[in-house]
Motif scaffolding. Structure first.
Motif, PDB file in Angstrom:
ATOM      1  N   LEU A  83      -4.023 -22.746  23.139  1.00  0.00           N
ATOM      2  CA  LEU A  83      -4.817 -22.508  21.796  1.00  0.00           C
ATOM      3  C   LEU A  83      -3.944 -23.690  20.981  1.00  0.00           C
ATOM      4  N   SER A  99      -4.586 -26.472  16.184  1.00  0.00           N
ATOM      5  CA  SER A  99      -5.363 -25.669  17.362  1.00  0.00           C
ATOM      6  C   SER A  99      -5.721 -26.514  17.911  1.00  0.00           C
ATOM      7  N   ASP A 101      -9.002 -27.274  18.400  1.00  0.00           N
ATOM      8  CA  ASP A 101     -10.164 -27.184  18.675  1.00  0.00           C
ATOM      9  C   ASP A 101      -9.965 -28.705  17.579  1.00  0.00           C
ATOM     10  N   TRP A 130      -2.188 -22.954   9.690  1.00  0.00           N
ATOM     11  CA  TRP A 130      -2.166 -23.809  10.674  1.00  0.00           C
ATOM     12  C   TRP A 130      -2.160 -25.177  10.123  1.00  0.00           C
TER      13      TRP A 130
END
Length: 296
Positions: A83, A99, A101, A130
């Motif tokens: 995650l 994240s 990413d 987030w």
């Protein structure tokens, strides 16, 4: 999307129980813990709205510094390979995810627990909050330009950007520092606190830094051997000092009395050891901090 999540607003206390008040705004009800302070029914209170780990609407009067459009450093509390990482922005019962990413492709450069990331908050279409990493322009806006007086000064800071050409940090004094790969032993990870020294100032005010020790500060092999010996002993001590018998030193360590004295001198100067009553003792805290700095 619930527009009250991750935002600061003023709501009305409409109910209470033994543990909490209930704050209402725009038809939404949020739970405010009584441990934060006393209030009255009908009172208007300002605070921050979010959802806790159980997806309950919660409200806190302790407003986080990290919010949408507001950046602040947050400590990494957990790492989830599937995650991302979770940071503490000050909420009583929830850490916020960054994240994967947004994290480096190389997992070994991910932040570890205890590191710090500069983040703001965002809310997605599913009402999930987030933490989003600050871009370089945010650090530029926060920083000040370095001056020639900083040359050769010791400095520490937090890594905020990793590039092939080198590493960028924001120093504790809000300068931007750059570390070329040739001025480090290993690449620092994102969010890591590093200690170095200023070796130059660029025209744009960025500090060129080195994480390598000064030549006279480098811990040699003999000193490292003595540290390793002290680490292995039960009480982190040895009955040898710079005044010990040369033959005893040679027999145990395989080095001359002169080599032993130089190694002891380095360790004393670095405050890694102390000598008293004919013994040498490892200073554990200073050893952990100084050795990690020397070997980066």
């Amino acid at each position: 999307m619930n527009e009250l999540l991750a935002s600061v607003f003023t709501g009305l206390i409409i109910d209470e129980n033994d543990q909490a008040y209930y704050v209402q705004k725009n038809g939404m009800t949020f739970r405010l813990l009584k441990s934060e302070g006393e209030h009255q029914l009908g009172e208007a209170v300002e605070g921050f709205g979010y959802q806790n780990q159980s997806q309950d609407n919660c409200f806190t009067t302790i407003i986080p510094k990290s919010r949408p459009g507001h950046f602040a450093f947050a400590e990494v509390k957990d790492v989830r390979r599937d995650l991302g990482v979770f940071v503490d922005i000050g909420l009583p019962d929830k850490d916020i995810a960054v994240s994967l990413d947004e994290l480096p492709t190389m997992r070994e450069l991910w932040p570890k627990k205890g590191d710090h990331l500069m983040v703001q908050l965002t809310v997605d279409s599913k009402d999930r909050i987030w933490a989003s990493l600050a871009e370089e322009k945010i650090f530029r806006a926060l920083s000040k330009k370095g001056t020639p007086e900083l040359k050769n000064k010791d400095i520490s800071g937090t890594v905020f950007r990793l590039k092939l050409m080198g590493t960028y940090i924001l120093t504790d004094d809000f300068y931007i520092g750059f570390i070329h790969p040739s001025e480090r032993f290993n690449e620092p990870r994102l969010g890591e606190t590093v200690n170095g020294r200023v070796i130059g100032i660029r025209p744009d005010g960025v500090l060129n830094l080195s994480l390598k020790p000064r030549a006279h500060e480098a811990i040699g092999d003999d000193a490292k051997m003595l540290l390793a010996y002290l680490e292995r002993t039960a009480e982190h001590s040895m009955p040898y000092t710079d005044k010990s018998d040369p033959e005893a030193i040679k027999q145990l360590f395989g080095i001359s009395k002169g080599q032993f004295k130089r190694a002891i001198g380095h360790l004393l100067k670095a405050r890694l050891i102390e000598q008293k009553d004919g013994h040498t003792y490892l200073l554990k805290t200073n050893h952990d901090e100084s050795l990690s700095k020397s070997e980066k």
